[in-house]
Design a protein around this motif. Structure first.
Motif, PDB file in Angstrom:
ATOM      1  N   SER A  79     -17.069 -52.046  33.486  1.00 53.76           N
ATOM      2  CA  SER A  79     -17.941 -53.030  33.853  1.00 53.76           C
ATOM      3  C   SER A  79     -17.969 -53.315  35.446  1.00 53.76           C
ATOM      4  CB  SER A  79     -17.640 -54.487  33.142  1.00 53.76           C
ATOM      5  OG  SER A  79     -18.929 -55.205  33.239  1.00 53.76           O
ATOM      6  N   ALA A  80     -18.484 -54.345  35.814  1.00 52.55           N
ATOM      7  CA  ALA A  80     -18.663 -54.696  37.400  1.00 52.55           C
ATOM      8  C   ALA A  80     -17.069 -54.958  37.958  1.00 52.55           C
ATOM      9  CB  ALA A  80     -19.225 -56.087  37.516  1.00 52.55           C
ATOM     10  N   MET A  81     -16.892 -54.248  39.147  1.00 57.11           N
ATOM     11  CA  MET A  81     -15.770 -54.521  39.777  1.00 57.11           C
ATOM     12  C   MET A  81     -16.220 -54.349  41.433  1.00 57.11           C
ATOM     13  SD  MET A  81     -11.819 -53.340  39.584  1.00 57.11           S
ATOM     14  CE  MET A  81     -10.791 -53.954  40.747  1.00 57.11           C
ATOM     15  N   ARG A  82     -15.647 -55.258  42.217  1.00 54.78           N
ATOM     16  CA  ARG A  82     -15.701 -55.504  43.639  1.00 54.78           C
ATOM     17  C   ARG A  82     -16.440 -53.950  44.126  1.00 54.78           C
ATOM     18  NH1 ARG A  82     -11.096 -57.617  47.646  1.00 54.78           N
ATOM     19  NH2 ARG A  82     -12.624 -58.030  49.208  1.00 54.78           N
ATOM     20  N   GLY A  83     -17.608 -54.108  44.359  1.00 50.99           N
ATOM     21  CA  GLY A  83     -18.229 -52.946  45.164  1.00 50.99           C
ATOM     22  C   GLY A  83     -18.601 -51.759  44.105  1.00 50.99           C
ATOM     23  N   PHE A  84     -18.464 -51.938  42.751  1.00 52.74           N
ATOM     24  CA  PHE A  84     -18.722 -50.888  41.834  1.00 52.74           C
ATOM     25  C   PHE A  84     -20.189 -49.989  41.987  1.00 52.74           C
ATOM     26  CE2 PHE A  84     -21.178 -52.307  37.855  1.00 52.74           C
ATOM     27  CZ  PHE A  84     -21.731 -53.130  38.387  1.00 52.74           C
ATOM     28  N   PHE A  95     -21.578 -62.158  42.972  1.00 51.25           N
ATOM     29  CA  PHE A  95     -20.995 -60.663  42.609  1.00 51.25           C
ATOM     30  C   PHE A  95     -22.107 -59.949  43.693  1.00 51.25           C
ATOM     31  CE2 PHE A  95     -23.986 -62.095  39.365  1.00 51.25           C
ATOM     32  CZ  PHE A  95     -25.176 -61.481  39.423  1.00 51.25           C
ATOM     33  N   ALA A  96     -22.018 -58.725  43.889  1.00 52.94           N
ATOM     34  CA  ALA A  96     -22.950 -57.995  44.576  1.00 52.94           C
ATOM     35  C   ALA A  96     -23.080 -58.364  46.202  1.00 52.94           C
ATOM     36  CB  ALA A  96     -24.302 -57.827  44.005  1.00 52.94           C
ATOM     37  N   GLU A 153     -17.458 -57.713  49.257  1.00 54.27           N
ATOM     38  CA  GLU A 153     -16.892 -56.584  48.286  1.00 54.27           C
ATOM     39  C   GLU A 153     -16.375 -55.299  49.315  1.00 54.27           C
ATOM     40  OE1 GLU A 153     -19.274 -56.378  44.476  1.00 54.27           O
ATOM     41  OE2 GLU A 153     -20.557 -56.515  46.119  1.00 54.27           O
ATOM     42  N   MET A 154     -17.009 -55.056  50.475  1.00 56.94           N
ATOM     43  CA  MET A 154     -17.027 -53.850  51.238  1.00 56.94           C
ATOM     44  C   MET A 154     -15.640 -53.776  51.719  1.00 56.94           C
ATOM     45  SD  MET A 154     -19.028 -54.885  54.709  1.00 56.94           S
ATOM     46  CE  MET A 154     -19.239 -53.036  55.219  1.00 56.94           C
ATOM     47  N   GLN A 177     -17.923 -65.880  36.730  1.00 58.41           N
ATOM     48  CA  GLN A 177     -18.439 -65.952  37.871  1.00 58.41           C
ATOM     49  C   GLN A 177     -19.830 -66.321  38.140  1.00 58.41           C
ATOM     50  OE1 GLN A 177     -15.778 -61.675  38.612  1.00 58.41           O
ATOM     51  NE2 GLN A 177     -17.520 -61.984  40.009  1.00 58.41           N
ATOM     52  N   ALA A 178     -20.639 -66.616  36.875  1.00 61.26           N
ATOM     53  CA  ALA A 178     -22.103 -66.674  36.988  1.00 61.26           C
ATOM     54  C   ALA A 178     -22.445 -67.681  35.824  1.00 61.26           C
ATOM     55  CB  ALA A 178     -22.847 -65.229  36.936  1.00 61.26           C
TER      56      ALA A 178
END
Lengths: 335, 450, 158
Positions: free
Chosen positions: B360-365, A86-87, A291-292, B220-221
């Motif tokens: 929650s988290a989402m691509r680029g949040f 992520f991130a 992500e970008m 994912q983790a």
């Protein structure tokens, strides 16, 4: 009643790694008796291609053929900690940890090779699995022979440990001062749209983008992210909502029947160029690109709609209904 | 650009997992089957907010083929928050609700049965006695004094170091806005959206003879999920063996640690392997979403296009619980000013709770929402003052060596270069003075606050 | 409910399987016969990842009762190629990076096969039309369309 063409641009940055850092990843590498290298990870491939790019980074750092590197990932019994995927952190964090582990394994390998070849380790060159003495290429051996010798003649391990951690930054609650990223990638997208002022429908004709991502480990897979992000961004801009009347819960979605995402019929022309300005702390200069790619298309499309019909619809998604309402409001203002 | 040519790095080698994918040989979690495996289905809240007076599972338990029902009392550490691992407090979410329900679809109890169909049918036999309360849905209302506090700490925002929002303060906004030639405002908002990976959440847990649990997960983790699950189960992490690493799309939707703890408890309670896979409807309506966000920008701009002051108020809709939103809002705060050199910045970013499925988290949040607003606002500024869209960005773009509002000196900036490259890509000829700009020209936008 | 036996030709082989009367073809393929290439993405007929061929026609196997497959000819992704002997579509998807997470790939390839079996020379728009019932969240479809066009070109040259 007409279709109006518009063009909009958007320029964006994107931070690599968890906000404030503090997100480590480890890697272990060991050499098998016949010279294969196993990279042990607990990292996750979501489809972006981590298993492949990590094999590339490991092969590069070790100096061995790509096919001799095994990436074994996704098992907490056999591999050390990874914070997760992520991130936009995976290639940056995992890649750095793998290079550190590879350097240690490579040094162990060359120490055995030096003993076997009666040369100083620092005089040895390791390239694509072949080892030779600098300036004397006829004095050579290879990883296969050295690995066998290490195991069965010298009783030496050829392995390496790696970790990457950007230590967690503090954050000043009064000013917000902090170190939020490891590096920043950048992109500019130009969107071209056609807006039908009778139906409010928006057709995205083209998304053309320039990306700067540090260094590309695998250009086709970077392009894969750019193209997919363009479509996801377009979808975010124009189609998607769980609650069509947010913040009300009415008409919430249950299926792909109501939750609309693009199909193969909805794809605009997508073009891109990629610039490479290596970052100081990424593996071979990598910056995160995962992500970008879904970001810049969104404002570029909204700006293109303004360019086409002169209304700001800045409440996503920009549905035909919202466009028509904005056009109606505009016509009332001007009359 | 002087990038050193490397060997295999930089080559478009084919995907290691590609042949497995195109021949259907890749094993995803839903492809894992064990002999004697049980199936799990969740009983969920039918309303958005209410007080639980009773959960009667007797009929479901008596249903032929049902092996057990898991309720809150089976969860050793029922109250949790996933980001406790990075210090987020307090624990605010029950694994299984037992006192109140905070959103439509909130998990209440799990039916574990011989087949998925039996589990689904028996789930309908659980009798819920829930007193309905009016839900808090609108963020502005949620932070107003009139709103009932839906969070136990007495208000409806995350508390950051004693403040109900994250602050960014740089320069002197109030003074600078007085000196601006133009004050330009804009509102930007986004509706919650769904990750929509084609593979839904799935977890398979197999109890091993030595007392450990093998957990197949599409998280994912893996370690993050393992450690959070261990905290909920109150067992040492070593008792768990996480297997995953192959995911059918995530986009941030698979880091909530939402299937593993309950599936583990079901496996421990029955001593048999258990599979829990989510339906698309659960994915759409009950899994976390990207947050809804509302932002208001107030910019002070000079006639020559320089932005000298920017103020942003942002509300991010976390839904009923923290999940990843307190972190996301903090990341959002740092990105709300955009990649521009602005000497006076004021940001207030709120993480707001409502009776909606958690976001929650989402691509680029945090960043996606900020860049959407920033780039529309840049265009609005250009149109308002009559400046070219390319020029407004190029003159304000941050340069290496300048100071960002978070007080980190800019390095690795290439915003200008991508703008120039995009113009070239579409065949748009930038004027010479804009073409000559560079991210390494520290004084190129008159920025002297490095 | 009493189980019933259905018999169909599956990937060229006559197969008999005991099923519950209301089970979908997808469930029978995946959970009774353990052919896992056919994926479960929604169970609502909305994503196309469970696409198989029934008598050569693309069918969403989550919406088809397995009982109705009795006497029919079923082809799944396993039936058209293996890692050692990939179908040209599989090879093209691999070469073009058309599979990212891979979850939609089986359905995409089966939908594409159904098209090419009927129309060996479709243009890009016709390919897109044939895939419109198959969702992909990773690729943005471009590499998928490219891969199928590659196969069309190969077939024209052959």
């Amino acid at each position: 009643m007409a279709k109006h063409y518009g063009r909009g641009i958007a320029a964006v940055n994107y931070p690599t790694g968890m906000n404030l850092g503090g997100d480590p990843t480890q890697a272990l590498i060991f050499c098998q008796p016949t010279g294969g290298f196993s990279v042990k990870l607990a990292s996750t491939d979501l489809g972006q291609g981590l298993k492949t790019v990590i094999a590339q980074i490991a092969a590069e750092a070790l100096g061995v053929p790509f096919d001799s590197v095994i990436v074994d990932t996704g098992d907490t019994d056999s591999a050390p900690h990874c914070m997760g995927t992520f991130a936009s952190r995976a290639t940056h964090r995992v890649g750095n940890a793998v290079i550190m582990a590879a350097n240690e394994a490579r040094k162990a390998l060359l120490d055995v090779a030096a003993e076997e070849m009666e040369a100083a380790p620092e005089d040895l060159v390791l390239e694509n699995g072949e080892i030779y003495v600098k300036g004397a290429p006829e004095r050579k051996t290879n990883v296969f022979n050295v690995a066998l010798a290490a195991h069965f003649k010298y009783g030496k391990t050829i392995s390496g440990r790696g970790i990457y951690l950007k230590q967690k930054s503090s954050l000043d609650p009064e000013t917000g001062a902090c170190d939020p990223d490891s590096t920043e990638a950048h992109a500019t997208t130009v969107a071209e749209v056609e807006v039908d002022d009778e139906t409010g429908e928006i057709k995205v004709l083209r998304l053309a983008s320039a990306y700067e991502v540090g260094r590309q480990i695998n250009p086709e897979m970077v392009k894969g992210q750019i193209v997919s992000g363009a479509v996801m961004g377009m979808s975010h801009a124009l189609m998607e909502t769980v609650f069509p009347y947010y913040p009300a819960l009415d008409h919430h979605t249950y299926s792909f029947g109501e939750y609309i995402i693009p199909t193969a019929l909805d794809i605009p022309e997508i073009e891109s160029v990629v610039l490479e300005y290596p970052s100081s702390n990424g593996p071979y200069g990598v910056k995160g690109v995962g992500e970008m790619t879904a970001n810049s298309p969104i404002p570029a499309i909204v700006n293109a709609i303004y360019d086409a019909v002169g209304v700001w619809v800045t409440d996503l998604p920009v549905t035909p209904e919202k466009v028509l309402r904005a056009l109606e409001e505009k016509s009332l203002e001007t009359h | 650009m002087g990038v050193k040519q490397l060997g295999i790095v930089g080559q478009s080698v084919k995907r290691r997992d590609g042949i497995g994918h195109v021949t259907g040989q890749t094993q995803y979690v839903d492809d894992v089957f064990y002999t004697g495996m049980l199936w799990l289905k969740m009983v969920r809240s039918p309303i958005s907010r209410g007080i639980i007076h009773g959960i009667d599972t007797s009929k479901a338990e008596a249903f032929p083929g049902v092996v057990t029902v898991v309720t809150a009392k089976d969860v050793p550490n029922n109250w949790y928050t996933i980001l406790c691992l990075i210090g987020v407090e307090p624990n605010d979410e029950p694994v299984l609700a037992h006192e109140e329900v905070m959103y439509f679809g909130e998990p209440i109890c799990a039916i574990v049965a011989e087949t998925e169909a039996i589990a689904a049918e028996a789930a309908g036999l659980v009798k819920l006695d829930i007193e309905e309360l009016p839900p808090v849905l609108d963020m502005e209302f949620a932070i107003s004094p009139d709103a009932p506090a839906i969070k136990k700490w007495g208000n409806n925002t995350f508390m950051y170091d004693g403040y109900n929002h994250r602050k960014l303060r740089f320069g002197d906004f109030e003074k600078a806005i007085q000196q601006a030639d133009h004050v330009i405002e804009g509102d930007y908002s986004l509706s919650p959206i769904e990750h929509a990976p084609i593979e839904t959440h799935c977890c398979v847990v197999k109890p091993e003879p030595d007392g450990r649990l093998t957990v197949h997960s599409n998280t994912q983790a893996l370690y993050f999920t393992m450690d959070n699950t261990a905290i909920i189960l109150q067992v040492p992490s070593q008792r768990l063996h996480m297997i995953g690493g192959t995911v059918g799309g995530g986009f941030g939707g698979k880091v909530d640690v939402i299937t593993e703890p309950i599936t583990c408890i079901a496996a421990m309670k029955t001593g048999r392997p258990v599979k829990w896979r989510w339906t698309r409807e659960e994915e759409m309506r009950k899994s976390s979403t990207r947050a809804g966000v509302k932002m208001h920008y107030t910019d002070g701009v000079m006639k020559d296009g320089r932005i000298i002051a920017r103020k942003v108020r942002s509300l991010e809709d976390s839904g009923a619980y923290h999940r990843h939103s307190p972190y996301g809002v903090q990341k959002h705060m740092a990105n709300l000013p955009g990649p521009y050199t602005i000497p006076n910045v004021w940001v207030d970013a709120y993480c707001v709770y409502t009776n909606r499925q958690p976001s929650s988290a989402m691509r680029g949040f945090g960043v996606t929402e900020a860049t959407f607003a920033v780039e529309c606002q840049m265009e609005r500024i250009a149109r308002t003052i009559g400046m070219d869209s390319w020029e407004i960005r190029l003159i304000n773009a941050y340069r290496n060596g300048q100071m960002r509002p978070v007080r980190k000196v800019v390095e690795d900036a290439t915003l200008i270069e991508t703008i120039q490259a995009a113009a070239e890509l579409i065949g748009y000829e930038l004027p010479a003075h804009l073409k000559a700009m560079s991210s390494d020209d520290y004084a190129g936008n008159g920025g002297h606050h490095g | 409910m009493e189980s019933i036996t259905v018999t169909f030709k599956l990937n060229g082989k006559t197969t008999a399987v005991a099923i519950e009367p209301l089970e979908s073809l997808r469930t029978v393929l995946r959970e009774h016969l353990h052919l896992h290439a056919t994926k479960a993405g929604c169970g609502q007929g909305g994503c196309g990842s469970c696409t198989v061929l029934v008598n050569g026609e693309p069918v969403l196997s989550c919406l088809m009762l397995a009982a109705l497959a009795d006497g029919q000819e079923i082809t799944t992704l396993e039936g058209i190629g293996t890692p050692q002997h990939m179908h040209p579509l599989q090879a093209a998807f691999f070469d073009r990076f058309a599979a990212q997470c891979g979850y939609c790939s089986p359905g995409m390839i089966m939908a594409a096969k159904a098209l090419l079996d009927k129309n060996p020379h479709p243009n890009r728009a016709e390919i897109a039309e044939a895939l419109a019932g198959n969702l992909c969240r990773c690729t943005g479809y471009v590499t998928i369309l490219d891969a199928i066009e590659d196969v069309v070109t190969q077939m024209q040259e052959a």
